[in-house]
Design a protein around this motif. Structure first.
Motif, PDB file in Angstrom:
ATOM      1  N   ALA A  23       0.920  -1.167   0.298  1.00 14.43           N
ATOM      2  CA  ALA A  23       0.006   0.016   0.092  1.00 14.43           C
ATOM      3  C   ALA A  23       0.148   1.310  -0.159  1.00 14.43           C
ATOM      4  N   SER A  24       2.047   0.705   0.588  1.00 13.68           N
ATOM      5  CA  SER A  24       2.870   2.085   0.843  1.00 13.68           C
ATOM      6  C   SER A  24       3.715   2.353  -0.600  1.00 13.68           C
ATOM      7  N   THR A  83      16.923 -20.366   0.507  1.00 12.42           N
ATOM      8  CA  THR A  83      18.275 -20.195   1.082  1.00 12.42           C
ATOM      9  C   THR A  83      17.686 -19.766   1.938  1.00 12.42           C
ATOM     10  N   HIS A  84      17.952 -19.496   3.804  1.00 11.78           N
ATOM     11  CA  HIS A  84      17.713 -19.256   4.655  1.00 11.78           C
ATOM     12  C   HIS A  84      18.467 -17.305   4.485  1.00 11.78           C
ATOM     13  N   PRO A  85      17.496 -16.841   5.433  1.00 13.01           N
ATOM     14  CA  PRO A  85      17.358 -15.515   5.038  1.00 13.01           C
ATOM     15  C   PRO A  85      18.863 -14.793   5.428  1.00 13.01           C
ATOM     16  N   LEU A  86      19.482 -15.344   6.414  1.00 11.08           N
ATOM     17  CA  LEU A  86      20.273 -15.382   7.649  1.00 11.08           C
ATOM     18  C   LEU A  86      21.787 -15.506   6.734  1.00 11.08           C
ATOM     19  N   SER A  87      21.387 -16.106   5.673  1.00  9.91           N
ATOM     20  CA  SER A  87      22.842 -16.790   4.972  1.00  9.91           C
ATOM     21  C   SER A  87      23.199 -15.585   3.508  1.00  9.91           C
ATOM     22  N   ASN A  88      22.554 -14.556   4.077  1.00 13.95           N
ATOM     23  CA  ASN A  88      23.109 -12.957   2.938  1.00 13.95           C
ATOM     24  C   ASN A  88      22.945 -11.968   3.440  1.00 13.95           C
ATOM     25  N   TYR A  89      22.463 -12.249   4.779  1.00 14.79           N
ATOM     26  CA  TYR A  89      21.757 -11.208   6.396  1.00 14.79           C
ATOM     27  C   TYR A  89      21.719  -9.520   5.555  1.00 14.79           C
ATOM     28  N   GLU A  90      23.171  -8.942   4.659  1.00 19.78           N
ATOM     29  CA  GLU A  90      23.542  -7.945   4.955  1.00 19.78           C
ATOM     30  C   GLU A  90      22.483  -7.098   3.494  1.00 19.78           C
ATOM     31  N   LYS A  91      22.775  -8.145   2.148  1.00 20.07           N
ATOM     32  CA  LYS A  91      21.742  -7.957   1.410  1.00 20.07           C
ATOM     33  C   LYS A  91      20.364  -8.454   1.956  1.00 20.07           C
ATOM     34  N   ASN A  92      20.454  -9.323   2.367  1.00 26.09           N
ATOM     35  CA  ASN A  92      18.631  -9.304   2.671  1.00 26.09           C
ATOM     36  C   ASN A  92      18.021  -7.625   4.138  1.00 26.09           C
ATOM     37  N   LYS A  93      18.557  -7.664   4.819  1.00 26.94           N
ATOM     38  CA  LYS A  93      18.364  -7.030   5.625  1.00 26.94           C
ATOM     39  C   LYS A  93      18.122  -5.466   5.127  1.00 26.94           C
ATOM     40  N   SER A  94      19.371  -4.943   4.430  1.00 26.60           N
ATOM     41  CA  SER A  94      18.916  -3.764   3.112  1.00 26.60           C
ATOM     42  C   SER A  94      17.628  -3.546   3.148  1.00 26.60           C
ATOM     43  N   TRP A  95      17.452  -4.538   2.566  1.00 26.26           N
ATOM     44  CA  TRP A  95      15.929  -4.673   1.852  1.00 26.26           C
ATOM     45  C   TRP A  95      14.950  -4.378   2.896  1.00 26.26           C
ATOM     46  N   TRP A  96      15.016  -4.763   4.056  1.00 27.84           N
ATOM     47  CA  TRP A  96      13.785  -4.809   4.924  1.00 27.84           C
ATOM     48  C   TRP A  96      13.807  -2.952   5.465  1.00 27.84           C
ATOM     49  N   THR A  97      15.515  -2.966   5.889  1.00 27.17           N
ATOM     50  CA  THR A  97      15.867  -1.561   6.855  1.00 27.17           C
ATOM     51  C   THR A  97      15.032  -0.333   5.717  1.00 27.17           C
ATOM     52  N   GLU A  98      15.550  -0.373   4.322  1.00 29.73           N
ATOM     53  CA  GLU A  98      15.203  -0.127   3.353  1.00 29.73           C
ATOM     54  C   GLU A  98      13.640   0.809   3.165  1.00 29.73           C
ATOM     55  N   LYS A  99      12.717  -0.374   3.393  1.00 34.98           N
ATOM     56  CA  LYS A  99      11.300  -0.767   3.203  1.00 34.98           C
ATOM     57  C   LYS A  99      10.693   0.336   4.470  1.00 34.98           C
ATOM     58  N   LEU A 100      11.132  -0.215   5.852  1.00 33.40           N
ATOM     59  CA  LEU A 100      10.454   0.288   6.915  1.00 33.40           C
ATOM     60  C   LEU A 100      11.010   1.398   7.126  1.00 33.40           C
ATOM     61  N   GLU A 101      11.965   1.874   6.323  1.00 33.15           N
ATOM     62  CA  GLU A 101      12.552   3.147   7.001  1.00 33.15           C
ATOM     63  C   GLU A 101      11.446   4.575   6.163  1.00 33.15           C
ATOM     64  N   MET A 102      11.253   4.072   4.655  1.00 31.87           N
ATOM     65  CA  MET A 102       9.567   4.211   3.286  1.00 31.87           C
ATOM     66  C   MET A 102       8.587   3.938   4.548  1.00 31.87           C
ATOM     67  N   MET A 103       8.213   3.067   5.118  1.00 33.21           N
ATOM     68  CA  MET A 103       6.601   3.119   5.473  1.00 33.21           C
ATOM     69  C   MET A 103       6.588   4.307   7.094  1.00 33.21           C
ATOM     70  N   LYS A 104       7.758   4.448   7.616  1.00 31.08           N
ATOM     71  CA  LYS A 104       7.338   5.304   8.704  1.00 31.08           C
ATOM     72  C   LYS A 104       7.422   6.403   8.565  1.00 31.08           C
ATOM     73  N   ASN A 105       7.135   7.050   6.551  1.00 31.17           N
ATOM     74  CA  ASN A 105       6.710   8.210   6.263  1.00 31.17           C
ATOM     75  C   ASN A 105       4.672   8.115   6.272  1.00 31.17           C
ATOM     76  N   GLU A 106       4.241   6.738   6.264  1.00 35.63           N
ATOM     77  CA  GLU A 106       3.129   6.493   6.312  1.00 35.63           C
ATOM     78  C   GLU A 106       2.270   6.442   6.877  1.00 35.63           C
ATOM     79  N   VAL A 107       2.904   6.201   8.305  1.00 33.53           N
ATOM     80  CA  VAL A 107       1.848   6.193   8.993  1.00 33.53           C
ATOM     81  C   VAL A 107       0.837   7.101  10.155  1.00 33.53           C
ATOM     82  N   HIS A 108      -0.328   6.977   9.742  1.00 31.90           N
ATOM     83  CA  HIS A 108      -0.807   8.399  10.503  1.00 31.90           C
ATOM     84  C   HIS A 108      -1.668   7.687  11.594  1.00 31.90           C
ATOM     85  N   CYS A 109      -1.139   8.481  12.823  1.00 39.00           N
ATOM     86  CA  CYS A 109      -2.075   8.014  13.730  1.00 39.00           C
ATOM     87  C   CYS A 109      -3.394   9.015  14.216  1.00 39.00           C
TER      88      CYS A 109
END
Length: 109
Positions: A23-24, A83-109
């Motif tokens: 949705a974001s 493959t387990h996501p920890l087998s390529n931790y840095e790459k996989n974690k960077s995707w999640w970090t980027e998307k979650l940071e983007m989503m912070k701007n979408e939160v409406h209380c």
């Protein structure tokens, strides 16, 4: 069993995050999964019935969230041939970090 409860709750919350990210990005649920599957290097599949569950893209997405973001039951990986996501931790974690940071701007209380 407590560990299964932890696993299921975090996994199912991962599906909610999946819909939130889509949705974001103003993307369809399926398009996000297609992109995520490509990122993870796995074939896209939306068939999560029966024995196909372990290779369904949405299920991998939810378990990746459970492991990489929630840090819950990280040793449990029910996705045969993927493959387990920890087998390529840095790459996989960077995707999640980027998307979650983007989503912070979408939160409406």
């Amino acid at each position: 069993h407590p560990s299964m409860t932890r696993y299921v709750v975090a996994h199912e919350f991962g599906h909610q995050v999946q819909w939130w990210i889509a949705a974001s990005l103003e993307e369809s649920y399926d398009r996000l999964l297609e992109e995520y599957s490509e990122f993870r290097g796995i074939p896209y599949s939306n068939d999560c019935q029966g024995t196909n569950w372990p290779t369904a893209s949405g299920e991998v997405f939810a378990c990746d969230f459970r492991i990489l973001v929630a840090g819950i039951e990280v040793e449990y990986w029910p996705h045969r041939g993927i493959t387990h996501p920890l087998s390529n931790y840095e790459k996989n974690k960077s995707w999640w970090t980027e998307k979650l940071e983007m989503m912070k701007n979408e939160v409406h209380c």
